[in-house]
Structure formats: C-alpha cells, structure tokens
Design a protein around this motif. Structure first.
Motif, short mmCIF file in Angstrom:
data_model
loop_
_atom_site.label_atom_id
_atom_site.label_comp_id
_atom_site.label_asym_id
_atom_site.label_seq_id
_atom_site.Cartn_x
_atom_site.Cartn_y
_atom_site.Cartn_z
N THR A 59 0.82 -1.22 0.00
CA THR A 59 0.00 0.00 0.00
C THR A 59 0.85 1.26 0.00
OG1 THR A 59 -0.17 -0.07 2.41
CG2 THR A 59 -1.92 -1.16 1.16
N GLY A 60 2.14 1.11 -0.28
CA GLY A 60 3.00 2.29 -0.41
C GLY A 60 3.78 2.65 0.83
N GLN A 61 3.99 1.70 1.76
CA GLN A 61 4.71 2.02 2.99
C GLN A 61 6.12 2.53 2.73
OE1 GLN A 61 2.83 -0.70 2.62
NE2 GLN A 61 1.80 -1.26 4.52
N ALA A 62 6.76 2.03 1.68
CA ALA A 62 8.07 2.55 1.30
C ALA A 62 7.96 3.55 0.15
CB ALA A 62 9.00 1.40 0.90
N THR A 63 6.96 3.40 -0.68
CA THR A 63 6.82 4.27 -1.85
C THR A 63 6.64 5.72 -1.44
OG1 THR A 63 5.47 2.43 -2.66
CG2 THR A 63 5.77 4.31 -4.13
N VAL A 64 5.80 5.96 -0.44
CA VAL A 64 5.56 7.33 0.00
C VAL A 64 6.84 7.97 0.54
CG1 VAL A 64 4.31 8.77 1.66
CG2 VAL A 64 3.09 7.01 0.36
N PRO A 65 7.60 7.31 1.44
CA PRO A 65 8.86 7.93 1.89
C PRO A 65 9.84 8.18 0.74
CG PRO A 65 8.25 6.16 3.39
CD PRO A 65 7.30 6.10 2.23
N LEU A 66 9.88 7.31 -0.25
CA LEU A 66 10.78 7.53 -1.39
C LEU A 66 10.30 8.71 -2.23
CD1 LEU A 66 11.36 3.81 -2.46
CD2 LEU A 66 13.00 5.31 -1.29
N ALA A 67 8.99 8.79 -2.45
CA ALA A 67 8.44 9.91 -3.23
C ALA A 67 8.66 11.23 -2.51
CB ALA A 67 6.96 9.67 -3.50
N ARG A 68 8.54 11.23 -1.17
CA ARG A 68 8.78 12.45 -0.40
C ARG A 68 10.21 12.94 -0.54
NH1 ARG A 68 5.55 10.40 4.95
NH2 ARG A 68 3.49 11.26 4.40
N ARG A 69 11.11 12.06 -0.87
CA ARG A 69 12.51 12.43 -1.06
C ARG A 69 12.80 12.81 -2.50
NH1 ARG A 69 11.71 9.70 3.33
NH2 ARG A 69 13.13 9.82 5.12
N GLY A 70 11.76 13.02 -3.28
CA GLY A 70 11.90 13.57 -4.63
C GLY A 70 12.18 12.57 -5.71
N LEU A 71 12.04 11.28 -5.44
CA LEU A 71 12.35 10.27 -6.43
C LEU A 71 11.13 9.98 -7.30
CD1 LEU A 71 14.34 7.89 -4.07
CD2 LEU A 71 15.27 9.54 -5.71
N ALA A 72 11.38 9.65 -8.56
CA ALA A 72 10.33 9.27 -9.50
C ALA A 72 10.19 7.75 -9.44
CB ALA A 72 10.68 9.72 -10.91
N VAL A 73 9.17 7.29 -8.72
CA VAL A 73 9.04 5.87 -8.41
C VAL A 73 7.99 5.21 -9.29
CG1 VAL A 73 8.69 4.15 -6.59
CG2 VAL A 73 9.61 6.41 -6.01
N THR A 74 8.37 4.12 -9.93
CA THR A 74 7.41 3.21 -10.56
C THR A 74 7.30 2.00 -9.66
OG1 THR A 74 7.94 3.94 -12.81
CG2 THR A 74 6.88 1.79 -12.57
N ALA A 75 6.15 1.85 -9.00
CA ALA A 75 5.94 0.78 -8.03
C ALA A 75 5.10 -0.32 -8.67
CB ALA A 75 5.23 1.33 -6.79
N VAL A 76 5.60 -1.53 -8.60
CA VAL A 76 4.93 -2.68 -9.21
C VAL A 76 4.30 -3.52 -8.10
CG1 VAL A 76 5.20 -4.67 -10.73
CG2 VAL A 76 6.67 -2.66 -11.04
N GLU A 77 2.98 -3.71 -8.16
CA GLU A 77 2.26 -4.41 -7.10
C GLU A 77 1.29 -5.42 -7.70
OE1 GLU A 77 0.64 -6.22 -4.27
OE2 GLU A 77 2.32 -4.86 -3.80
N LEU A 78 1.39 -6.65 -7.24
CA LEU A 78 0.55 -7.73 -7.74
C LEU A 78 -0.92 -7.56 -7.37
CD1 LEU A 78 0.28 -10.65 -8.93
CD2 LEU A 78 0.82 -11.49 -6.63
N GLY A 79 -1.21 -7.13 -6.14
CA GLY A 79 -2.58 -7.08 -5.65
C GLY A 79 -3.31 -5.81 -6.08
N ALA A 80 -4.46 -5.99 -6.70
CA ALA A 80 -5.21 -4.82 -7.18
C ALA A 80 -5.69 -3.95 -6.02
CB ALA A 80 -6.40 -5.28 -8.03
N GLY A 81 -6.12 -4.57 -4.92
CA GLY A 81 -6.58 -3.79 -3.77
C GLY A 81 -5.45 -3.02 -3.13
N LEU A 82 -4.31 -3.65 -2.93
CA LEU A 82 -3.15 -2.97 -2.39
C LEU A 82 -2.72 -1.83 -3.29
CD1 LEU A 82 -1.10 -6.14 -1.37
CD2 LEU A 82 -2.21 -4.57 0.22
N ALA A 83 -2.68 -2.10 -4.60
CA ALA A 83 -2.26 -1.07 -5.56
C ALA A 83 -3.20 0.13 -5.52
CB ALA A 83 -2.20 -1.66 -6.97
N ALA A 84 -4.51 -0.11 -5.35
CA ALA A 84 -5.46 0.99 -5.30
C ALA A 84 -5.21 1.88 -4.09
CB ALA A 84 -6.89 0.44 -5.26
#
Length: 267
Positions: A59-84
C-alpha cells in the motif's frame, strides 16, 4: 505434482493473500524508520528526480517515503486492492506511479533506471529472476536496495509476548518466537547475487511500534504465516489471541522490530 511445483504454487498463493485485507495491511503494517530511507538514498547515490523501480509496493509504505525524497518511483504491485490504496496515498506525487502486475510479468517502458528497491518483498520474487531482472533494469553502477522489517522480542518485553506463544503452539504454527533485537544482525547479499552486485552497505535499525489490541490482531491476520495455516486453524489462532487480549483488558502492545537495509552496486 512434484515438490518444487507444489512449493511454487504455495508461494504464489501466499503472496496473493495480502490483497484480501488491503486497508488492514495499510493501517497495521510497521513502516521502517525515516533514517533507513535517508540512508537508502545516500548509499544508492540517488538524487531528486532519479528513476526508481519498487518491487511489491503493497500500500505504499516505502513508496511514500521515497516519493517524499523527490524520487520518481514506478511501483509494481501484484494485488489490485493494495495497488489501489497505494495510488490513493501517492495522489500528491505526480512523479510516482503504481502498476498492477507481478514483478516477473511486468515489462518496463524506459530502461535503465537509477535504482531498484524491494522492501519486505524480494523473497516473494521467483528465484530465477530475483536478482537477474533488477540487474537488467539498472544502469552500470546503480543500486539494488533491499530492506526488511523483522519482528523481535526483547528479554524484558511484556509477559504477553511470551504467553502468546502458547497460541502459536496450539495451532501448530511453524517456527519459533522472535529473537531479541541484538541477535538480529545486518543482512548481506546472498552468494547468487555476488556476480551481479557488489555490496556497499548492510545496516540495521531497531524500532518500536505501539499497537491497539484490535490492530495487533488485524496485523496478525495479514501475515503470510497466519494465512499459511489454512482454515480452520487460522480462525482458531486469531480467536485465541483475541480472547487472550480481552482477558488482559485489551492493552496497548509495544512491538519491537529491526529494520534491515542492504545496498548492492550493479556490476
């Protein structure tokens, strides 16, 4: 079906199970300390605007901290609910995107990228692609960063953490209780990765999370070990823990974790 195929099928079943309770996953899963993400960016040599691929973002537990640090993140997630849920949480970061796919099946658009990051997820990737696909995505000299968050149990922990082991044992839960945090050392890249990556950092981050009783049970329900029990043992296990907590007055629980970060430079 031979043992290898059976194990592969069970791996696919368990890694797909996280999607069944995406909101509980988001609310109760521990997030590694900010210092881990600061060190990840530094050790990987990343700067704002650099392109990062994240494996299994949940659900983005690491994606959000990485995005806050200015990185352009492409996050790949198998679960549709988690990805949403991850997309909802990343709505304020236009440089971040979430792709619903397994990492094995995902086909990148642009390559190479500046880093590949896996937080609590690399062990779910097919061993044949676990290190070779990140290697192929990266430009020479860029980094693979692997982080994990492990449960620990201090010797002076509340008696609950010892007593609850009776509930694990009653349902035949595999494995033993978590070790003290000081016994969880840094994690290194395995031999199969050494020809592809040169390890440049291996760090650890003890931390604590305070759970309400209901949230702790919800966290247990999202764990792969719990789902591996199958029904009805899973229900019995969660019911036992819930009853134990109610008998104690539904206390707040201080859980101990150790975050681990390993960074390898692409050869």
């Amino acid at each position: 079906m031979d043992a290898d195929h059976a194990a592969a099928d069970e791996l696919r079943r368990l890694r797909g199970g996280f999607d069944a309770a995406a909101e509980d996953y988001q609310r109760t899963r521990p997030v590694c300390p900010p210092r881990l993400f600061d060190d990840l960016v530094e050790q990987a040599g990343l700067e704002p605007g650099d392109r990062v691929v994240e494996i299994g973002c949940g659900t983005g537990q690491a994606t959000v901290p990485l995005a806050r640090r200015g990185l352009a993140v492409t996050a790949v997630e198998l679960g549709a609910g988690l990805a949403a849920v991850a997309r909802r949480r990343l709505a304020g970061f236009p440089a971040a995107e979430v792709v619903t796919s397994s990492f094995e099946d995902w086909r990148p658009g642009e390559a190479p990228v500046d880093a590949v990051v896996a937080v609590n997820s690399l062990h779910w990737v097919d061993p044949a692609l676990r290190y070779s696909k990140p290697h192929d995505l990266l430009r020479p000299g860029s980094a693979l960063a692997v982080a994990d968050c492990l449960w620990a149990r201090p010797t002076d922990a509340d008696p609950f953490w010892t007593e609850v082991q009776e509930d694990y044992q009653a349902v035949g839960f595999e494995g033993g209780p978590p070790p003290p945090p000081e016994r969880i050392g840094p994690r290194h890249l395995p031999p199969e990765a050494e020809s592809l990556f040169e390890e440049v950092a291996s760090l650890r981050y003890p931390f604590e999370v305070v759970y309400r009783a209901d949230d702790y049970v919800a966290n247990l329900a999202t764990q792969s070990g719990t789902n591996a029990l199958g029904e009805p043992r899973r229900t019995e296990f969660l019911t036992r823990v819930r009853h134990r907590l109610r008998s104690l007055g539904d206390p707040r629980l201080t859980a101990t974790f150790v975050g681990l970060l390993t960074v390898g430079r692409r050869r």
